[in-house]
Design an enzyme around this catalytic site. Structure first.
Site, PDB file in Angstrom:
ATOM      1  N   ARG A 234      45.096  34.661  30.664  1.00 54.60           N
ATOM      2  CA  ARG A 234      45.511  33.354  31.157  1.00 54.60           C
ATOM      3  C   ARG A 234      45.976  32.505  29.971  1.00 54.60           C
ATOM      4  O   ARG A 234      45.503  32.675  28.851  1.00 54.60           O
ATOM      5  CB  ARG A 234      44.355  32.653  31.872  1.00 54.60           C
ATOM      6  CG  ARG A 234      43.775  33.435  33.034  1.00 54.60           C
ATOM      7  CD  ARG A 234      42.506  32.785  33.558  1.00 54.60           C
ATOM      8  NE  ARG A 234      41.937  33.532  34.685  1.00 54.60           N
ATOM      9  CZ  ARG A 234      41.047  34.519  34.556  1.00 54.60           C
ATOM     10  NH1 ARG A 234      40.625  34.866  33.346  1.00 54.60           N
ATOM     11  NH2 ARG A 234      40.578  35.141  35.619  1.00 54.60           N
TER      12      ARG A 234
ATOM     13  N   LYS B  70      36.859  33.033  32.501  1.00 60.09           N
ATOM     14  CA  LYS B  70      36.170  32.139  33.425  1.00 60.09           C
ATOM     15  C   LYS B  70      34.674  32.411  33.406  1.00 60.09           C
ATOM     16  O   LYS B  70      34.241  33.546  33.223  1.00 60.09           O
ATOM     17  CB  LYS B  70      36.725  32.316  34.841  1.00 60.09           C
ATOM     18  CG  LYS B  70      38.143  31.773  35.016  1.00 60.09           C
ATOM     19  CD  LYS B  70      38.584  31.842  36.464  1.00 60.09           C
ATOM     20  CE  LYS B  70      39.948  31.196  36.657  1.00 60.09           C
ATOM     21  NZ  LYS B  70      40.382  31.245  38.081  1.00 60.09           N
TER      22      LYS B  70
ATOM     23  N   ARG C   4      51.593  36.741  33.482  1.00 54.06           N
ATOM     24  CA  ARG C   4      50.336  37.419  33.822  1.00 54.06           C
ATOM     25  C   ARG C   4      50.535  38.314  35.038  1.00 54.06           C
ATOM     26  O   ARG C   4      50.060  39.452  35.082  1.00 54.06           O
ATOM     27  CB  ARG C   4      49.265  36.364  34.086  1.00 54.06           C
ATOM     28  CG  ARG C   4      47.889  36.897  34.483  1.00 54.06           C
ATOM     29  CD  ARG C   4      46.894  35.739  34.440  1.00 54.06           C
ATOM     30  NE  ARG C   4      45.704  35.971  35.240  1.00 54.06           N
ATOM     31  CZ  ARG C   4      44.612  36.603  34.811  1.00 54.06           C
ATOM     32  NH1 ARG C   4      44.588  37.106  33.589  1.00 54.06           N
ATOM     33  NH2 ARG C   4      43.553  36.733  35.589  1.00 54.06           N
TER      34      ARG C   4
ATOM     35  N   HIS D 262      39.112  39.731  36.521  1.00 50.82           N
ATOM     36  CA  HIS D 262      38.793  39.361  37.897  1.00 50.82           C
ATOM     37  C   HIS D 262      37.399  39.850  38.271  1.00 50.82           C
ATOM     38  O   HIS D 262      37.042  40.994  37.994  1.00 50.82           O
ATOM     39  CB  HIS D 262      39.802  39.976  38.872  1.00 50.82           C
ATOM     40  CG  HIS D 262      41.144  39.338  38.821  1.00 50.82           C
ATOM     41  ND1 HIS D 262      42.291  39.970  39.239  1.00 50.82           N
ATOM     42  CD2 HIS D 262      41.540  38.112  38.389  1.00 50.82           C
ATOM     43  CE1 HIS D 262      43.326  39.164  39.071  1.00 50.82           C
ATOM     44  NE2 HIS D 262      42.893  38.031  38.562  1.00 50.82           N
TER      45      HIS D 262
ATOM     46  N   TYR E 104      46.922  39.773  43.654  1.00 52.18           N
ATOM     47  CA  TYR E 104      47.733  39.477  42.481  1.00 52.18           C
ATOM     48  C   TYR E 104      48.889  40.437  42.339  1.00 52.18           C
ATOM     49  O   TYR E 104      49.973  40.083  41.915  1.00 52.18           O
ATOM     50  CB  TYR E 104      46.850  39.612  41.238  1.00 52.18           C
ATOM     51  CG  TYR E 104      46.869  38.435  40.317  1.00 52.18           C
ATOM     52  CD1 TYR E 104      47.974  38.165  39.538  1.00 52.18           C
ATOM     53  CD2 TYR E 104      45.768  37.604  40.217  1.00 52.18           C
ATOM     54  CE1 TYR E 104      47.985  37.096  38.670  1.00 52.18           C
ATOM     55  CE2 TYR E 104      45.765  36.531  39.352  1.00 52.18           C
ATOM     56  CZ  TYR E 104      46.878  36.281  38.581  1.00 52.18           C
ATOM     57  OH  TYR E 104      46.882  35.227  37.722  1.00 52.18           O
TER      58      TYR E 104
END
Length: 306
Positions: A147, A171, A244, A267, A276
């Site tokens: 990202r 994340k 991405r 993920h 995605y």
């Protein structure tokens, strides 16, 4: 009421380990809601009713907010009231059975490998150390699929070219080590050896990618750089997210399996990777079945070449 919101945001940071960008998004969504509720003179969160919530959603709709924005704010409000209920600040949760508007998921289209190659060559036409920096950034972003928030958060210490690896913090502060090889490794090495020292003003910033003031490059700064190159190629809709998405799509087209792409993208769920990369639902289900029952027969059923 504001104090409980601050406590909730602190809980998201400390207990759930959410990133600063995510916390900022929660604050934006909930600040507007708090102001709306205060104006209705409810007095406390325990007095907020389902009618108050519906009135807020109607307010957003009348203000012509995007459906995706309304859905995101609804989700934030639900999380907040679940927290209040868990803290025994309220006895009943007014968000129970509150429907969120359905949002159509519009994913950016992947650009072709040829277009990627053109994009990666453009920084070479930029004179000075900034050209080498831009080349390294674009190469790393496409080679790893990270990202843009992860890219600009990289420090020099996260790079180990001796073993061709970058440490990336994603994340929920989940760390993953990404391979960096080929032209991306070369571009990064040239940037570190030649350009970064010229851009750095005082040499004290640990950031990998620096702006013209010698400070950490921001997401907005990277976006402006990418936009300039994209417009020169006639790709005005190109975003960091497009790169991405292109990385994931091209990986699958080269025969990489779904789980490997999932791990590289960071993920938590394979269903996110499936969406995605435009992989069919049937294909993802087959992979899950093969992973649960790793027999030769099941493995043979899963086809990953695109």
């Amino acid at each position: 009421m504001q104090q409980q919101l601050e406590q909730f945001l602190a809980y998201l940071t400390v207990e759930r380990g959410l990133t600063g960008n995510t916390i900022a998004a929660y604050r934006t969504d909930l600040d507007q809601f708090v102001n709306f509720i205060v104006e209705r003179n409810t007095g406390s969160w325990s007095n907020v009713s389902r009618d108050d919530l519906l009135a807020f959603l109607l307010f957003l709709k009348e203000k012509r907010y995007a459906t995706s924005t309304i859905a995101r704010r609804t989700a934030a409000i639900k999380s907040f009231f679940e927290y209040l209920q868990g803290q025994h600040s309220i006895t009943t949760n007014p968000t129970e059975n509150l429907d969120s508007p359905k949002v159509d998921r519009f994913l950016p289209k992947a650009i072709t490998v040829a277009q990627v190659d053109e994009l990666l060559e453009l920084p070479l036409t930029t004179s000075g150390p900034e050209g080498l920096r831009d080349k390294a950034m674009l190469e790393v972003l496409y080679a790893t699929g990270m990202r843009v928030s992860e890219l600009v958060a990289l420090d020099v210490g996260d790079v180990d070219l001796a073993i061709h690896q970058i440490r990336c913090l994603g994340k929920a502060n989940k760390e993953r080590n990404l391979p960096i090889v080929g032209s991306a490794s070369t571009a990064l090495e040239e940037y570190l050896d030649i350009a970064r020292g010229q851009i750095s003003r005082n040499g004290g910033d640990p950031a990998l990618f620096l702006n013209h003031r010698g400070k950490r490059l921001t997401r907005q700064g990277f976006w402006l750089i990418l936009k300039g190159y994209a417009e020169r190629l006639g790709l005005s809709d190109l975003t960091p997210h497009t790169l991405r998405h292109s990385f994931a799509t091209h990986m699958l087209n080269r025969g990489k399996d779904l789980r490997e792409v999932q791990e590289l993208l960071g993920h938590a769920s394979i269903s996110t990777t499936q969406i995605y990369t435009h992989v069919s639902n049937d294909r993802a289900v087959k992979y899950d079945q093969a992973a649960q029952r790793p027999t030769v027969a099941n493995a043979a059923e899963v086809e990953f070449s695109a």
